[in-house]
Design a protein around this motif. Structure first.
Motif, PDB file in Angstrom:
ATOM      1  N   ALA A 127      -3.721   0.229  -8.257  1.00  0.00           N
ATOM      2  CA  ALA A 127      -4.102  -0.512  -7.053  1.00  0.00           C
ATOM      3  C   ALA A 127      -5.303  -1.421  -7.317  1.00  0.00           C
ATOM      4  CB  ALA A 127      -4.409   0.460  -5.919  1.00  0.00           C
ATOM      5  N   LEU A 128      -6.323  -0.890  -7.960  1.00  0.00           N
ATOM      6  CA  LEU A 128      -7.544  -1.666  -8.172  1.00  0.00           C
ATOM      7  C   LEU A 128      -7.343  -2.794  -9.178  1.00  0.00           C
ATOM      8  CD1 LEU A 128     -10.215   1.194  -8.289  1.00  0.00           C
ATOM      9  CD2 LEU A 128      -9.848  -0.458  -6.458  1.00  0.00           C
ATOM     10  N   ILE A 142       2.616   2.090  -3.359  1.00  0.00           N
ATOM     11  CA  ILE A 142       1.870   2.761  -4.424  1.00  0.00           C
ATOM     12  C   ILE A 142       2.176   4.258  -4.416  1.00  0.00           C
ATOM     13  CG2 ILE A 142      -0.442   3.307  -5.276  1.00  0.00           C
ATOM     14  CD1 ILE A 142      -1.391   0.711  -4.001  1.00  0.00           C
ATOM     15  N   LEU A 190       0.816  -1.217   0.000  1.00  0.00           N
ATOM     16  CA  LEU A 190       0.000   0.000   0.000  1.00  0.00           C
ATOM     17  C   LEU A 190       0.854   1.274   0.000  1.00  0.00           C
ATOM     18  CD1 LEU A 190      -2.915  -1.063   2.384  1.00  0.00           C
ATOM     19  CD2 LEU A 190      -3.120  -0.483  -0.040  1.00  0.00           C
ATOM     20  N   GLY A 206      -4.605   4.957  -8.372  1.00  0.00           N
ATOM     21  CA  GLY A 206      -5.793   4.207  -8.000  1.00  0.00           C
ATOM     22  C   GLY A 206      -6.083   3.074  -8.961  1.00  0.00           C
ATOM     23  N   VAL A 221      -8.842   2.815  -1.602  1.00  0.00           N
ATOM     24  CA  VAL A 221      -8.562   3.819  -2.632  1.00  0.00           C
ATOM     25  C   VAL A 221      -9.536   4.988  -2.521  1.00  0.00           C
ATOM     26  CG1 VAL A 221      -8.593   4.249  -5.123  1.00  0.00           C
ATOM     27  CG2 VAL A 221      -7.488   2.197  -4.228  1.00  0.00           C
ATOM     28  N   ALA A 264     -10.211  -2.965  -1.577  1.00  0.00           N
ATOM     29  CA  ALA A 264      -9.433  -2.067  -2.428  1.00  0.00           C
ATOM     30  C   ALA A 264     -10.212  -0.800  -2.755  1.00  0.00           C
ATOM     31  CB  ALA A 264      -9.030  -2.790  -3.705  1.00  0.00           C
ATOM     32  N   TYR A 272      -8.566   7.150   0.820  1.00  0.00           N
ATOM     33  CA  TYR A 272      -7.306   7.869   0.886  1.00  0.00           C
ATOM     34  C   TYR A 272      -7.018   8.727  -0.345  1.00  0.00           C
ATOM     35  CZ  TYR A 272      -6.391   5.160   5.071  1.00  0.00           C
ATOM     36  OH  TYR A 272      -6.472   4.616   6.326  1.00  0.00           O
ATOM     37  N   SER A 273      -7.577   8.380  -1.501  1.00  0.00           N
ATOM     38  CA  SER A 273      -7.348   9.225  -2.673  1.00  0.00           C
ATOM     39  C   SER A 273      -8.062  10.566  -2.546  1.00  0.00           C
ATOM     40  CB  SER A 273      -7.799   8.508  -3.948  1.00  0.00           C
ATOM     41  OG  SER A 273      -9.194   8.277  -3.935  1.00  0.00           O
ATOM     42  N   GLU A 291      -5.314   9.363 -10.071  1.00  0.00           N
ATOM     43  CA  GLU A 291      -6.172   8.440 -10.795  1.00  0.00           C
ATOM     44  C   GLU A 291      -5.381   7.229 -11.299  1.00  0.00           C
ATOM     45  OE1 GLU A 291      -7.740  12.640 -11.288  1.00  0.00           O
ATOM     46  OE2 GLU A 291      -5.786  11.629 -11.360  1.00  0.00           O
ATOM     47  N   LEU A 294      -3.134   3.212   4.611  1.00  0.00           N
ATOM     48  CA  LEU A 294      -2.452   3.379   3.334  1.00  0.00           C
ATOM     49  C   LEU A 294      -0.939   3.384   3.506  1.00  0.00           C
ATOM     50  CD1 LEU A 294      -2.772   4.060   0.259  1.00  0.00           C
ATOM     51  CD2 LEU A 294      -2.572   6.457   0.925  1.00  0.00           C
TER      52      LEU A 294
END
Length: 654
Positions: free
Chosen positions: A48-49, A29, A26, A45, A346, A342, A349-350, A42, A468
């Motif tokens: 990660a996804l 990233i 985490l 994210g 995301v 996930a 924290y995004s 973006e 995160l």
């Protein structure tokens, strides 16, 4: 249905290893894939996804190849990746090893789900043991330690995990029913809530630090990890005991939702009740999904203890087909649940990069868990008395009890030697504790600060519990190593902000939330008064300005300058931090126009970012005219993406 201790133990160990990998992946990233915040949020994210979406194909592989070969292969890859992460020096190698370990862990979960319809005891023990061990280790993962003890404990966990996975399946281990999909679906959401709130030692300690004075400013607490064993015990007791029937079952979902709401309110004084309520509620919700609704499964399966030899072949084939279908359902359920993990991580924290409200995320995830749990049918078959894991639960709670006993407590600052003639001030953006190589580098940060022999340290980008970033209390860890008590000012939320560490007693802390002016991450100014003895006091303000897109932080700089000069009220004043502005810029001039002096002027140009090739002068120290600055320096270090700045200040004659 017979309780399967081997399956439970192996599942718990695998969960522990997977969480260890997540605590590396985490933050990777942000710190490695994110290229020092230059990569669009973006894109991070989507990266990660993508791996969790890819894992949705694992149930089809399990159905075609078989659960056992997939489970064994994935377990080996997870174990190898976990050990390799302890040895890797960081960088992209670390990121891809963690990614491989994550994907292997997701596939392993799917394989285990195909053969296990009662995962709650294993999941609960895995979550709880990981939290207890994280607390005992003072929130520093074994992966980041790298010493002989870390290698020993990691190796033992890996060996036991692989032995449990490789053990020939006994009759009691392989027998499964058609249930368990609800419990597996909640594995991912439960992991998210446990890491963010319910079983986060760092969040518990941060919550305790807000209770010291109750004024919205956090201070070094005593026995800061004391809530951890309470949360662990409450979680395990509710997860591993028989839940009540009827509408009384609602207490678990209600407690979980209440804890999530308190957490979402972003108030430091509410963190402890949020942790405790969420822990009890999460355990109770898992218990509600502990499905053992087909007690006759063994009796109907070939070779079962009750009449297995007399089972008709056609009936056996039908049972086998049913089990394959139910195994596939469980596999898709756990894969979907991890995708929820996930999406929640995301999505939450995004928001600090993209600037949308995120308070609803933990509440929505808790609501999902509550609805699934309450809608589950009460199990019609339970083992009499307490489950065998309750003995393990007592041991886990005892382990967690060691945390507040073993934790280092920061010494109280003292001015017994009388007022000093000089103060050495260090300001440092520590990037959540992660160096340029993407590894948690507490020793590097400590060395960079300590070699300046500071009296006062002002820190920016201080993370105290974000999942995160691995769930560490970076501030308390650095304060322990430096032997300096701290005061913490929340900015983005109660566990992210700025801090002042001092060898001298501090008083009258105040915080000022700064105007957002379009910047997504919150900003604040933290003011404290240093009590230097004999009635001599100096004001110190720590801040981290967040410029709006494409512009300088002029509005925030003006607000900090006004706040600082009013707070100082004629006393000597120091204002420092990551100000995200260059000398000569309009935001920089807000401080000089307020009558403050650039304490680093004699060393200009003094670039501080990026740390490996500094080109920007964005970390600054300003002082009132009565303070004389000398020896300004930005010592080289890659323990963060910024360099620290330091200066020695001579106090006005008394």
């Amino acid at each position: 249905m017979r309780y399967r201790q081997l399956t439970t133990g192996t599942l718990a160990l695998g969960v522990i290893l997977l969480i260890d990998v997540l605590r590396v992946w985490l933050p990777g990233i942000i710190t490695i894939f994110g290229q020092a915040a230059s990569t669009p949020a973006e894109l991070m994210g989507a990266f990660a996804l993508g791996w969790f979406v890819l894992a949705l194909g694992a149930p089809a592989v399990v159905r075609r190849v078989g659960a056992r070969p997939v489970t064994v292969a994935a377990a080996v890859l997870l174990a190898v990746a976990r050990l390799a992460l302890t040895a890797t020096p960081g960088g992209r190698t670390q990121l891809w090893l963690a990614t491989a370990g994550l994907l292997a862990g997701l596939v392993w979960l799917v394989g285990v789900a195909a053969d296990t319809d009662r995962p709650v005891p294993g999941l609960a023990l895995g979550f709880a043991v990981n939290a207890a061990l994280h607390a005992v280790l003072d929130t520093v993962d074994l992966v980041w330690r790298g010493d002989w003890l870390a290698w020993l404990l990691s190796s033992v966990a890996v060996v036991l995990f692989l032995l449990g996975t490789a053990q020939p399946s006994t009759r009691a281990d392989v027998v499964t029913g058609t249930g368990g999909a609800r419990a597996w679906l909640l594995a991912g959401p439960a992991l998210l809530l446990a890491g963010m709130v319910a079983l986060s030692p760092a969040l518990a300690r941060t919550g305790m630090s807000y209770l010291v004075a109750g004024d919205g400013v956090a201070r070094s607490p005593l026995f800061g990890l004391a809530p951890v064993p309470v949360a662990v015990a409450g979680f395990l007791c509710t997860a591993l005991t028989r839940p009540p029937r009827g509408w009384s079952r609602v207490y678990g979902p209600v407690a979980l939702l209440a804890g999530a709401v308190l957490f979402a309110l972003d108030r430091g004084d509410l963190l402890i009740p949020a942790v405790l309520l969420a822990a009890v509620g999460l355990g109770a919700c898992l218990a509600l999904t502990d499905d053992a609704s087909r007690p006759d499964t063994e009796a109907r399966r070939p070779g079962g203890e009750a009449g297995g030899h007399g089972t008709e072949p056609g009936r056996a084939d039908s049972d086998s087909t049913d089990d394959m279908r139910s195994g596939a359902r469980r596999g898709y359920a756990v894969a979907a649940g991890m995708l929820v993990f996930a999406l929640g991580a995301v999505g939450y924290y995004s928001a600090y990069d993209l600037g949308y409200p995120n308070a609803a995320v933990p509440v929505v995830v808790a609501g999902l868990v509550a609805v699934v749990a309450f809608a589950a049918r009460p199990a019609v078959h339970r083992l009499p008395g307490p489950f065998p894991p309750l003995r393990a639960a007592a041991a886990v709670t005892a382990l967690a009890l060691l945390a507040p006993v073993l934790a280092d407590e920061v010494p109280v600052a003292s001015n017994r030697d009388g007022p000093p003639e000089r103060l050495t001030v260090v300001a440092y953006n520590i990037r959540m504790g992660f160096g340029l190589d993407g590894r948690l580098d507490l020793n590097g940060l400590t060395e960079a600060v300590d070699r300046q022999r500071p009296d006062v340290v002002l820190l920016s980008e201080v993370d105290r519990a974000w999942l995160l970033n691995g769930g560490h209390d970076t501030l308390d860890l650095l304060a322990d190593r430096l032997g300096m008590p701290y005061v913490f000012g929340p900015a983005a939320d109660p566990v992210w902000g700025d801090a002042v560490l001092s060898r001298w007693p501090v008083s009258d802390p105040r915080t000022l939330p700064l105007p957002a002016v379009g910047a997504p991450t919150g900003a604040q100014a933290l003011a404290v008064t240093l009590d230097l003895g004999d009635g001599i006091r100096t004001a110190v303000v720590s801040t981290h300005l967040q410029p709006p897109p494409g512009r300088g932080p002029v509005v925030q700089a003006r607000a900090v300058a006004d706040f600082a000069t009013r707070y100082a009220a004629g006393r000597p004043l120091v204002v420092a931090g990551d100000l995200n502005t260059e000398p000569g810029d309009e935001a920089f001039e807000q401080f000089t126009n307020a009558g403050l002096v650039d304490a680093l002027a004699a060393a200009r140009p003094l670039p501080t970012s990026p740390a490996d090739d500094p080109r920007q002068q964005i970390d600054h120290i300003f002082v009132s005219p009565g303070l004389t600055a000398s020896d300004p320096v930005a010592p080289r270090s890659t323990a963060s993406d910024h360099l620290p700045v330091a200066v020695t200040l001579t106090l006005p004659p008394r």
